[in-house]
Design an enzyme around this catalytic site. Structure first.
Site, short mmCIF file in Angstrom:
data_model
loop_
_atom_site.label_atom_id
_atom_site.label_comp_id
_atom_site.label_asym_id
_atom_site.label_seq_id
_atom_site.Cartn_x
_atom_site.Cartn_y
_atom_site.Cartn_z
N SER A 1 0.85 -1.19 0.00
CA SER A 1 0.00 0.00 0.00
C SER A 1 0.89 1.24 0.00
O SER A 1 1.66 1.47 0.94
CB SER A 1 -0.89 0.01 1.25
OG SER A 1 -1.33 1.32 1.52
N HIS B 1 -1.31 -1.34 -4.12
CA HIS B 1 -2.56 -0.95 -3.45
C HIS B 1 -2.62 0.57 -3.25
O HIS B 1 -1.68 1.17 -2.72
CB HIS B 1 -2.60 -1.66 -2.08
CG HIS B 1 -3.87 -1.48 -1.31
ND1 HIS B 1 -5.02 -2.21 -1.56
CD2 HIS B 1 -4.18 -0.68 -0.27
CE1 HIS B 1 -5.96 -1.87 -0.71
NE2 HIS B 1 -5.48 -0.93 0.09
N ASP C 1 -4.87 3.65 -1.60
CA ASP C 1 -5.92 3.96 -0.62
C ASP C 1 -6.51 5.34 -0.88
O ASP C 1 -5.84 6.36 -0.70
CB ASP C 1 -5.32 3.92 0.79
CG ASP C 1 -5.06 2.50 1.26
OD1 ASP C 1 -6.02 1.69 1.23
OD2 ASP C 1 -3.91 2.18 1.62
N MET D 1 -9.17 8.13 0.15
CA MET D 1 -9.97 8.56 1.32
C MET D 1 -10.47 9.98 1.09
O MET D 1 -9.73 10.83 0.57
CB MET D 1 -9.09 8.54 2.58
CG MET D 1 -8.38 7.21 2.81
SD MET D 1 -7.55 7.18 4.40
CE MET D 1 -6.58 5.67 4.23
N HIS E 1 -8.62 0.98 -3.33
CA HIS E 1 -9.50 0.83 -2.18
C HIS E 1 -10.24 2.15 -1.96
O HIS E 1 -9.64 3.13 -1.50
CB HIS E 1 -8.61 0.45 -0.98
CG HIS E 1 -9.31 0.25 0.30
ND1 HIS E 1 -8.64 -0.07 1.47
CD2 HIS E 1 -10.63 0.31 0.64
CE1 HIS E 1 -9.50 -0.21 2.45
NE2 HIS E 1 -10.72 0.04 1.98
N MET F 1 -12.40 4.45 -0.04
CA MET F 1 -12.97 4.76 1.28
C MET F 1 -13.61 6.14 1.16
O MET F 1 -13.13 7.13 1.72
CB MET F 1 -11.85 4.74 2.34
CG MET F 1 -11.35 3.34 2.63
SD MET F 1 -9.76 3.32 3.47
CE MET F 1 -8.66 3.36 2.04
N MET G 1 -10.94 -5.93 6.35
CA MET G 1 -10.14 -4.94 7.07
C MET G 1 -9.79 -5.48 8.45
O MET G 1 -10.68 -5.93 9.19
CB MET G 1 -10.90 -3.62 7.23
CG MET G 1 -11.10 -2.81 5.97
SD MET G 1 -9.60 -2.42 5.06
CE MET G 1 -8.68 -1.45 6.25
N ASP H 1 -6.11 -6.37 5.02
CA ASP H 1 -5.55 -5.02 4.97
C ASP H 1 -5.60 -4.41 6.37
O ASP H 1 -6.68 -4.22 6.92
CB ASP H 1 -6.38 -4.18 3.99
CG ASP H 1 -5.81 -2.80 3.74
OD1 ASP H 1 -4.71 -2.49 4.23
OD2 ASP H 1 -6.48 -2.01 3.03
C1 DX5 Z 1 -6.09 1.74 5.99
C2 DX5 Z 1 -5.70 1.36 4.58
C3 DX5 Z 1 -4.58 0.41 4.53
C4 DX5 Z 1 -3.31 0.92 5.15
C5 DX5 Z 1 -2.56 -0.24 5.72
O1 DX5 Z 1 -7.21 2.49 5.97
O2 DX5 Z 1 -6.79 0.77 3.91
O3 DX5 Z 1 -4.34 -0.04 3.19
O4 DX5 Z 1 -2.50 1.59 4.23
O5 DX5 Z 1 -1.49 0.24 6.48
P1 DX5 Z 1 -0.66 -0.71 7.47
O6 DX5 Z 1 -0.20 -1.89 6.67
O7 DX5 Z 1 0.44 0.16 7.95
O8 DX5 Z 1 -1.62 -1.10 8.55
ZN ZN Z 2 -6.36 -0.19 1.91
#
Ligand code: DX5
Ligand code: ZN
Length: 222
Positions: free
Chosen positions: A10, A35, A37, A39, A68, A70, A139, A177
């Protein structure tokens, strides 16, 4: 048949001043996907990246990009992310009231539909749409930030979802994740995980990205 495993670093924990270099290093070390993320500051309390970064990653690597979402109303944005070069598009079960529509739309855009479930959500909510997905992402932290601690209560839920998929959609894979390290990975692999997403344990590994990926890979059964 031998189980195939995929590591998807990620980029949330990557050094964005050297994003290209860091993604190429992850690829050379054996990353299978990258990956991203996304948000929006509403669905989760953080703001990160959008289609522009996906498009940037697309120019850096040919690896599949698993994106992903969010964000609120993800159905309004899936087309932009597909155009930017996403391969897998995940939406959350918690904020998508019209799951059939959004998952079907993702597939019609040429992407693989993925469904995400938060630690506090029951696996039973996934059941009606499991036949529509290629990936179920479990998650193991509450989404929003990298660097949080793994929540162990999700492990039985992984096994429960694997059983449900074996009936409804045996080819679909389970991703994990959140808080994944060489210590937390073995238990979730045993429960049925095949796609391993990790930010901190790869990009913030004290010996570097390659060492982080190798440490996770060493957990895969022979
Ligand atoms: C959290 C994300 C993850 C995050 C994981 O909201 O969806 O993908 O980057 O980070 P680590 O591996 O540090 O928990
Ligand atoms: Zn993620």
């Amino acid at each position: 048949m031998k189980t195939q495993y995929i590591i998807s670093p990620s980029i949330l924990s990557a050094d964005f001043s050297r994003l290209g270099e860091q993604i190429r290093e992850a690829e050379a070390a054996g990353a299978g996907w990258i990956h991203v993320d996304v948000m929006d500051g509403h669905f989760v309390p953080n703001i990160t990246m959008g289609p522009f970064i996906v498009e940037t990653c697309r120019r850096i690597t040919n690896l599949p990009l698993d994106v992903h979402l969010m964000i609120e109303s993800p159905e309004n944005m899936v087309e932009a992310f597909a155009k930017a070069g996403a391969d897998v598009l995940y939406v959350h079960v918690e904020n998508s009231p019209n799951l059939h529509n959004v998952l079907t739309k993702i597939r019609s855009l040429g992407c693989s539909p993925g469904l995400v479930i938060n630690p506090g959500t029951s696996a039973l909510l996934l059941e009606p749409v499991l036949h529509l997905v290629d990936v179920v992402l479990v998650m193991s932290v509450n989404p929003g930030f990298s660097g949080q601690s793994f929540i162990p209560e999700v492990t039985p839920k992984i096994a429960q979802i694997r059983k449900m998929l074996n009936i409804a959609n045996p080819k679909a894979v389970i991703a994990i994740d959140g808080g994944i390290t060489a210590e937390t990975l073995p238990g979730v692999l045993q429960a049925g995980v095949q796609v391993v997403i990790a930010a901190s344990s790869i990009f913030k590994h004290p010996q570097g990205i390659e060492a982080g990926i190798n440490a996770l890979r060493s957990c895969f059964p022979d």
